[in-house]
Design an enzyme around this catalytic site. Structure first.
Site, mmCIF file in Angstrom:
data_model
loop_
_atom_site.group_PDB
_atom_site.id
_atom_site.type_symbol
_atom_site.label_atom_id
_atom_site.label_comp_id
_atom_site.label_asym_id
_atom_site.label_seq_id
_atom_site.Cartn_x
_atom_site.Cartn_y
_atom_site.Cartn_z
ATOM 1 N N ASP A 91 -6.227 -10.907 -2.905
ATOM 2 C CA ASP A 91 -7.630 -10.833 -3.301
ATOM 3 C C ASP A 91 -7.700 -10.090 -4.635
ATOM 4 O O ASP A 91 -7.523 -8.868 -4.670
ATOM 5 C CB ASP A 91 -8.458 -10.084 -2.264
ATOM 6 C CG ASP A 91 -8.530 -10.785 -0.908
ATOM 7 O OD1 ASP A 91 -7.672 -11.656 -0.640
ATOM 8 O OD2 ASP A 91 -9.437 -10.455 -0.130
ATOM 9 N N LYS A 153 -14.825 -14.560 -3.442
ATOM 10 C CA LYS A 153 -15.147 -13.467 -2.519
ATOM 11 C C LYS A 153 -16.246 -12.614 -3.111
ATOM 12 O O LYS A 153 -16.250 -12.332 -4.314
ATOM 13 C CB LYS A 153 -13.878 -12.650 -2.264
ATOM 14 C CG LYS A 153 -14.071 -11.389 -1.424
ATOM 15 C CD LYS A 153 -12.734 -10.680 -1.243
ATOM 16 C CE LYS A 153 -12.906 -9.314 -0.610
ATOM 17 N NZ LYS A 153 -11.610 -8.602 -0.454
ATOM 18 N N LYS A 183 -15.397 -15.953 0.907
ATOM 19 C CA LYS A 183 -15.196 -14.758 1.716
ATOM 20 C C LYS A 183 -16.321 -13.774 1.469
ATOM 21 O O LYS A 183 -16.603 -13.407 0.327
ATOM 22 C CB LYS A 183 -13.848 -14.108 1.397
ATOM 23 C CG LYS A 183 -13.590 -12.819 2.200
ATOM 24 C CD LYS A 183 -12.204 -12.268 1.933
ATOM 25 C CE LYS A 183 -12.012 -10.910 2.602
ATOM 26 N NZ LYS A 183 -10.656 -10.354 2.367
#
Length: 236
Positions: A91, A153, A183
């Site tokens: 991430d 995300k 996400k």
């Protein structure tokens, strides 16, 4: 429609990214993830490799975290090292300042640098949606997709502007369609909020309080109504 406990668990990155986290806490996180049946654990790069028995649990880590104000070369090197230490997913945080300057081309370049440095991992791009306008969210999503990301995300959970919101998740999901995952992370502390994020289009959730969230799903059957949550801006 409400999501069942088992389906929800398989959407969760069980997360420990506190700056004072210890290896003993990471070991406990892994054990809890296995017990809860979450999809992965998400830990800081310094905690890699994970030496505990993982079972089916995947390993995620972060890159350029939490500010995103690292050079593309530094992010790429960090991603490559994490991949070599067993991370299945990364991430990464974008440089939000570049996006604010209208330089989404440079945002795309840094995402591509990480993508090329770790070609075999699943790459999620953290855009810090609470700090962005709708147009900037769209631009960040498009740059991420063009650079080869697998997910976009919402948040690190550390930015003062806050974490995930239903609006941001919905806008991100609309922008990337079914081509990328979405996400939601930051401030998701109960089942109702988690369910709302999924309904808005989230396909993965970043949670530290996974046990509490999943407890709220006990006994839930598909199709049951759920009370709308109050959105929060809490950290992980």
């Amino acid at each position: 429609m409400q999501i069942t406990r088992s389906a929800l668990a398989q959407m969760i990155d069980h997360t420990l990214l506190k700056t004072d986290a210890t290896r003993a806490q990471v070991a406990a996180l892994v054990a809890e993830a296995r017990q809860l049946g979450t999809f992965s654990v998400c830990v800081s790069p310094s905690m890699l490799p994970i030496t505990e028995e993982l079972g089916d649990v995947k390993v995620a880590t972060v890159c350029g975290f939490p500010s995103g104000n690292h050079t593309p070369a530094a992010k790429a090197a960090e991603a490559a090292e994490s991949a070599s230490l067993g991370a299945h997913e990364i991430d990464m945080v974008i440089n939000i300042g570049l996006l604010k300057e209208g330089r989404e081309d440079l945002v795309e370049e840094e995402v591509r640098a990480v993508r090329q440095a770790a070609p075999d991992v699943l790459l999620k791009v953290i855009i810090e949606s609470a700090a962005l306008s709708d147009d900037e969210i769209i631009a960040a999503c498009r740059a991420s997709e063009a650079a080869g990301a697998d997910y976009v995300k919402t948040s690190t959970g550390f930015h003062p502007s806050g974490g995930a919101s239903v609006h941001a998740v919905s806008l991100m999901a609309h922008t990337v369609g079914d081509r990328l995952g979405v996400k939601a992370s930051g401030g998701i502390r109960d089942y109702a909020t988690a369910n709302a994020m999924v309904e808005a289009g989230a396909t993965r959730l970043g949670l530290s309080g996974s046990s509490t969230v999943l407890a709220g799903a006990e006994g839930v059957e598909e199709g049951e109504p759920v009370e709308a949550p109050v959105e929060t801006n809490d950290e992980y």
